[in-house]
Design a protein around this motif. Structure first.
Motif, PDB file in Angstrom:
ATOM      1  N   LYS A 187      46.347  32.508  32.682  1.00  0.00           N
ATOM      2  CA  LYS A 187      45.143  32.752  33.488  1.00  0.00           C
ATOM      3  C   LYS A 187      44.459  34.025  33.009  1.00  0.00           C
ATOM      4  O   LYS A 187      45.077  35.090  32.930  1.00  0.00           O
ATOM      5  CB  LYS A 187      45.499  32.886  34.965  1.00  0.00           C
ATOM      6  N   SER A 198      41.083  36.474  33.722  1.00  0.00           N
ATOM      7  CA  SER A 198      40.049  36.687  34.742  1.00  0.00           C
ATOM      8  C   SER A 198      39.446  38.083  34.642  1.00  0.00           C
ATOM      9  O   SER A 198      40.078  39.029  34.156  1.00  0.00           O
ATOM     10  CB  SER A 198      40.641  36.479  36.141  1.00  0.00           C
ATOM     11  N   ASN A 199      38.217  38.181  35.106  1.00  0.00           N
ATOM     12  CA  ASN A 199      37.499  39.438  35.231  1.00  0.00           C
ATOM     13  C   ASN A 199      36.529  39.269  36.394  1.00  0.00           C
ATOM     14  O   ASN A 199      35.518  38.570  36.271  1.00  0.00           O
ATOM     15  CB  ASN A 199      36.761  39.785  33.934  1.00  0.00           C
ATOM     16  N   ALA A 200      36.842  39.881  37.528  1.00  0.00           N
ATOM     17  CA  ALA A 200      36.055  39.693  38.747  1.00  0.00           C
ATOM     18  C   ALA A 200      34.620  40.166  38.575  1.00  0.00           C
ATOM     19  O   ALA A 200      33.679  39.534  39.069  1.00  0.00           O
ATOM     20  CB  ALA A 200      36.729  40.422  39.908  1.00  0.00           C
ATOM     21  N   TYR A 215      34.457  35.769  35.821  1.00  0.00           N
ATOM     22  CA  TYR A 215      35.203  34.877  34.921  1.00  0.00           C
ATOM     23  C   TYR A 215      36.608  34.671  35.458  1.00  0.00           C
ATOM     24  O   TYR A 215      37.326  35.625  35.767  1.00  0.00           O
ATOM     25  CB  TYR A 215      35.266  35.471  33.521  1.00  0.00           C
ATOM     26  N   ASP A 216      37.017  33.404  35.573  1.00  0.00           N
ATOM     27  CA  ASP A 216      38.365  33.067  36.053  1.00  0.00           C
ATOM     28  C   ASP A 216      38.722  31.693  35.489  1.00  0.00           C
ATOM     29  O   ASP A 216      38.264  30.665  35.984  1.00  0.00           O
ATOM     30  CB  ASP A 216      38.400  33.047  37.579  1.00  0.00           C
ATOM     31  N   THR A 217      39.533  31.692  34.431  1.00  0.00           N
ATOM     32  CA  THR A 217      39.848  30.447  33.738  1.00  0.00           C
ATOM     33  C   THR A 217      41.345  30.354  33.489  1.00  0.00           C
ATOM     34  O   THR A 217      41.983  31.334  33.095  1.00  0.00           O
ATOM     35  CB  THR A 217      39.102  30.373  32.396  1.00  0.00           C
ATOM     36  N   THR A 218      41.890  29.158  33.722  1.00  0.00           N
ATOM     37  CA  THR A 218      43.304  28.898  33.472  1.00  0.00           C
ATOM     38  C   THR A 218      43.439  27.817  32.412  1.00  0.00           C
ATOM     39  O   THR A 218      42.786  26.769  32.504  1.00  0.00           O
ATOM     40  CB  THR A 218      44.026  28.457  34.759  1.00  0.00           C
ATOM     41  N   TYR A 239      40.115  42.305  30.698  1.00  0.00           N
ATOM     42  CA  TYR A 239      40.463  41.137  31.495  1.00  0.00           C
ATOM     43  C   TYR A 239      41.902  41.256  32.014  1.00  0.00           C
ATOM     44  O   TYR A 239      42.764  41.884  31.373  1.00  0.00           O
ATOM     45  CB  TYR A 239      40.356  39.858  30.661  1.00  0.00           C
TER      46      TYR A 239
END
Length: 243
Positions: free
Chosen positions: A181, A183-185, A189-192, A211
């Protein structure tokens, strides 16, 4: 109007000025409707052949090890035209968008023999090479013969990307299907994604920044860290087996 077709074969037909084809209005047909005069024979010829298919995969560069790039949308366009529009732009017989799946592949069937070109639609990605068969560089357009199945690899690149490799800490063997996972709030961006048989997964395209990276796999302790992405970044994560 004349339409020539056969099961398992391509179709060829005539068109009239003002006909709409794939939401585009034909002004100058490539093969217009034949005109039949009294007492005369009108001749016309048509070419059809068995249909073909393409297996298309989207990958990163050779230098990066050809990592799988998921969910890439591209346009596949043949060279054959049905006519011209009002601005004298060509209206192609085949021009459609396709998207590769989570394994970076898509099968396109029922294709007519033709020369085909590719253009990537996904924002932030550039098409930097075409290989057919995979591993053999080729130029566009790519020729497709009748009754054949062609394998094509599209090489894509972005300004920023992250290649994550997950290994067993003790054996250094790759871990397949590890959950990764990224992510960067602040960037939204939030990808798995999941690692392939080489223990790799490729996040592309990205915006430069820091990230949060979380990695999980069955039978292993999880890992959580930060990674700075700028240009072609890489990250090796080693997981420890749970006793």
């Amino acid at each position: 109007k004349v339409v020539v077709s056969k099961d398992g074969y391509s179709t060829e037909e005539t068109y009239g000025s003002g006909e709409v084809y794939n939401d585009k209005t034909i002004i100058t047909p490539e093969k217009p409707h034949p005109i039949v005069f009294e007492g005369k024979v009108t001749e016309n010829s048509f070419s059809i052949d068995q249909l073909s298919s393409m297996r298309i995969e989207t990958r990163g560069t050779k230098e990066a090890g050809y990592p799988v790039v998921q969910n890439v949308t591209f346009t596949l366009t043949g060279a054959k035209k049905v006519g011209l529009d009002a601005d004298e732009n060509p209206i192609y017989k085949y021009s459609k968008e396709h998207t590769t799946d989570e394994s970076g592949q898509v099968e396109v069937s029922n294709l007519e023999w033709d020369s085909y070109s590719f253009s990537v639609v996904t924002a932030g990605l550039d098409l930097v090479g075409v290989e057919s068969p995979p591993g053999t560089e080729t130029e566009q357009p790519v020729g497709l013969a009748p009754d054949s199945n062609l394998s094509v690899r599209l090489i894509v690149k972005a300004e920023n990307s992250l290649l994550v490799t997950v290994q067993d800490k003790d054996t250094e063997e790759p871990i397949f299907s590890a959950k990764v996972k990224l992510s960067n709030a602040d960037l939204g961006y939030d990808t798995t994604q999941y690692t392939d048989e080489k223990g790799k997964t490729y996040f592309i395209p990205l915006t430069a920044g820091i990230y949060d990276l979380g990695v999980e796999a069955d039978g292993y302790s999880s890992s959580s860290t930060e990674v700075f992405v700028s240009g072609d970044a890489t990250k090796l994560v080693k997981l420890e087996q749970i006793e």
